[in-house]
Design a protein around this motif. Structure first.
Motif, PDB file in Angstrom:
ATOM      1  N   UNK A   5      20.297  87.508  30.727  1.00  0.00           N
ATOM      2  CA  UNK A   5      20.833  87.385  29.632  1.00  0.00           C
ATOM      3  C   UNK A   5      20.438  87.767  28.506  1.00  0.00           C
ATOM      4  N   UNK A   6      21.039  88.025  27.421  1.00  0.00           N
ATOM      5  CA  UNK A   6      20.213  88.387  26.747  1.00  0.00           C
ATOM      6  C   UNK A   6      19.818  87.702  25.098  1.00  0.00           C
ATOM      7  N   UNK A   7      18.999  86.804  25.712  1.00  0.00           N
ATOM      8  CA  UNK A   7      18.483  85.723  24.991  1.00  0.00           C
ATOM      9  C   UNK A   7      18.352  86.463  23.890  1.00  0.00           C
ATOM     10  N   UNK A   8      16.778  87.146  24.592  1.00  0.00           N
ATOM     11  CA  UNK A   8      15.580  88.109  23.743  1.00  0.00           C
ATOM     12  C   UNK A   8      16.194  89.122  22.702  1.00  0.00           C
ATOM     13  N   UNK A  24      15.172  75.691  16.898  1.00  0.00           N
ATOM     14  CA  UNK A  24      16.558  75.341  16.494  1.00  0.00           C
ATOM     15  C   UNK A  24      17.072  74.389  18.360  1.00  0.00           C
ATOM     16  N   UNK A  25      16.449  74.871  19.093  1.00  0.00           N
ATOM     17  CA  UNK A  25      17.387  74.348  20.281  1.00  0.00           C
ATOM     18  C   UNK A  25      16.603  73.757  20.967  1.00  0.00           C
ATOM     19  N   UNK A  26      15.970  72.775  20.460  1.00  0.00           N
ATOM     20  CA  UNK A  26      15.210  71.444  21.126  1.00  0.00           C
ATOM     21  C   UNK A  26      14.717  71.464  22.153  1.00  0.00           C
ATOM     22  N   UNK A  43      22.315  73.343  32.522  1.00  0.00           N
ATOM     23  CA  UNK A  43      23.547  74.018  31.640  1.00  0.00           C
ATOM     24  C   UNK A  43      23.100  73.398  30.269  1.00  0.00           C
ATOM     25  N   UNK A  44      21.864  72.489  30.521  1.00  0.00           N
ATOM     26  CA  UNK A  44      22.598  71.857  29.153  1.00  0.00           C
ATOM     27  C   UNK A  44      21.905  72.595  28.158  1.00  0.00           C
ATOM     28  N   UNK A  45      20.635  73.208  28.423  1.00  0.00           N
ATOM     29  CA  UNK A  45      19.419  73.952  27.319  1.00  0.00           C
ATOM     30  C   UNK A  45      19.976  75.741  27.249  1.00  0.00           C
ATOM     31  N   UNK A  46      20.918  76.051  28.337  1.00  0.00           N
ATOM     32  CA  UNK A  46      21.714  77.719  27.752  1.00  0.00           C
ATOM     33  C   UNK A  46      22.621  77.002  26.829  1.00  0.00           C
ATOM     34  N   UNK A  47      23.424  76.373  26.889  1.00  0.00           N
ATOM     35  CA  UNK A  47      24.580  74.638  25.419  1.00  0.00           C
ATOM     36  C   UNK A  47      23.680  74.762  24.464  1.00  0.00           C
ATOM     37  N   UNK A  48      21.982  74.822  24.374  1.00  0.00           N
ATOM     38  CA  UNK A  48      21.821  74.380  22.983  1.00  0.00           C
ATOM     39  C   UNK A  48      20.918  75.842  22.200  1.00  0.00           C
ATOM     40  N   UNK A  49      20.577  76.596  23.249  1.00  0.00           N
ATOM     41  CA  UNK A  49      20.206  78.174  23.097  1.00  0.00           C
ATOM     42  C   UNK A  49      21.833  78.847  22.851  1.00  0.00           C
ATOM     43  N   UNK A  50      23.117  78.449  23.160  1.00  0.00           N
ATOM     44  CA  UNK A  50      23.339  79.669  22.668  1.00  0.00           C
ATOM     45  C   UNK A  50      24.326  78.731  20.899  1.00  0.00           C
ATOM     46  N   UNK A  51      24.236  77.461  21.316  1.00  0.00           N
ATOM     47  CA  UNK A  51      24.412  76.541  19.966  1.00  0.00           C
ATOM     48  C   UNK A  51      22.714  77.404  18.839  1.00  0.00           C
ATOM     49  N   UNK A  52      21.919  77.621  19.258  1.00  0.00           N
ATOM     50  CA  UNK A  52      20.734  77.196  18.099  1.00  0.00           C
ATOM     51  C   UNK A  52      21.404  79.254  18.160  1.00  0.00           C
ATOM     52  N   UNK A  74      29.999  70.531  30.664  1.00  0.00           N
ATOM     53  CA  UNK A  74      29.721  69.212  30.924  1.00  0.00           C
ATOM     54  C   UNK A  74      28.677  68.515  31.008  1.00  0.00           C
ATOM     55  N   UNK A  75      28.211  69.808  30.856  1.00  0.00           N
ATOM     56  CA  UNK A  75      26.049  69.903  30.355  1.00  0.00           C
ATOM     57  C   UNK A  75      26.370  68.756  28.747  1.00  0.00           C
ATOM     58  N   UNK A  76      26.643  69.344  27.987  1.00  0.00           N
ATOM     59  CA  UNK A  76      26.824  68.512  26.556  1.00  0.00           C
ATOM     60  C   UNK A  76      27.482  67.209  26.397  1.00  0.00           C
ATOM     61  N   UNK A  77      27.743  67.015  28.099  1.00  0.00           N
ATOM     62  CA  UNK A  77      28.566  65.318  27.218  1.00  0.00           C
ATOM     63  C   UNK A  77      27.618  64.463  28.692  1.00  0.00           C
ATOM     64  N   UNK A  78      26.726  64.896  29.120  1.00  0.00           N
ATOM     65  CA  UNK A  78      25.877  64.627  29.392  1.00  0.00           C
ATOM     66  C   UNK A  78      26.422  64.682  31.482  1.00  0.00           C
ATOM     67  N   UNK A  79      27.329  65.057  31.466  1.00  0.00           N
ATOM     68  CA  UNK A  79      27.452  65.191  33.187  1.00  0.00           C
ATOM     69  C   UNK A  79      26.651  66.115  33.721  1.00  0.00           C
ATOM     70  N   UNK A  80      25.789  65.651  35.102  1.00  0.00           N
ATOM     71  CA  UNK A  80      25.438  67.278  35.723  1.00  0.00           C
ATOM     72  C   UNK A  80      26.512  67.976  36.590  1.00  0.00           C
ATOM     73  N   UNK A  81      26.177  68.866  36.968  1.00  0.00           N
ATOM     74  CA  UNK A  81      27.076  69.504  37.248  1.00  0.00           C
ATOM     75  C   UNK A  81      26.710  70.812  38.375  1.00  0.00           C
ATOM     76  N   UNK A  82      24.889  70.102  37.767  1.00  0.00           N
ATOM     77  CA  UNK A  82      23.931  70.987  39.888  1.00  0.00           C
ATOM     78  C   UNK A  82      23.749  71.107  40.617  1.00  0.00           C
TER      79      UNK A  82
END
Length: 99
Positions: A5-8, A24-26, A43-52, A74-82
């Motif tokens: 990943x390129x987060x850093x 920002x990502x909570x 995935x929900x954490x990834x979504x939060x970081x991407x947006x933050x 799907x993670x944004x809508x609360x669906x589990x895909x793991x």
């Protein structure tokens, strides 16, 4: 399992501290630290970081490698895909119809 990943790199290019990104990502600073080290996250954490970081979900590959958009949405809508292991309780004889 280490993930690319390129987060850093992105966070530092935006002159953002781990604490600021976490806020920002909570998520926690420890979560940001683990992700930057290449550990996996939800995935929900990834979504939060991407947006933050100021990206759109469609630009996810700039932040995280190979994360399908359907999984992020799907993670944004609360669906589990793991594909995590789920414990299934076996029913006892009580309440079951006998054939």
């Amino acid at each position: 399992m280490a993930n690319v990943n390129n987060v850093r790199k992105i966070r530092e290019s935006k002159m953002m501290s781990k604490a600021e990104l976490a806020r920002k990502a909570s998520v926690t600073v420890q979560t940001i630290d683990r992700i930057e080290k290449g550990n996996d996250c939800r995935l929900d954490t990834k979504r939060k970081i991407i947006l933050a970081l100021g990206y759109k979900l469609g630009e996810r590959s700039k932040v995280f490698a190979e994360t399908p958009l359907a999984d992020i949405r799907g993670a944004a809508q609360g669906k589990s895909t793991s594909k995590s292991k789920v414990k299934v309780r076996r029913q006892t004889g009580k309440g079951r119809k006998q054939a």
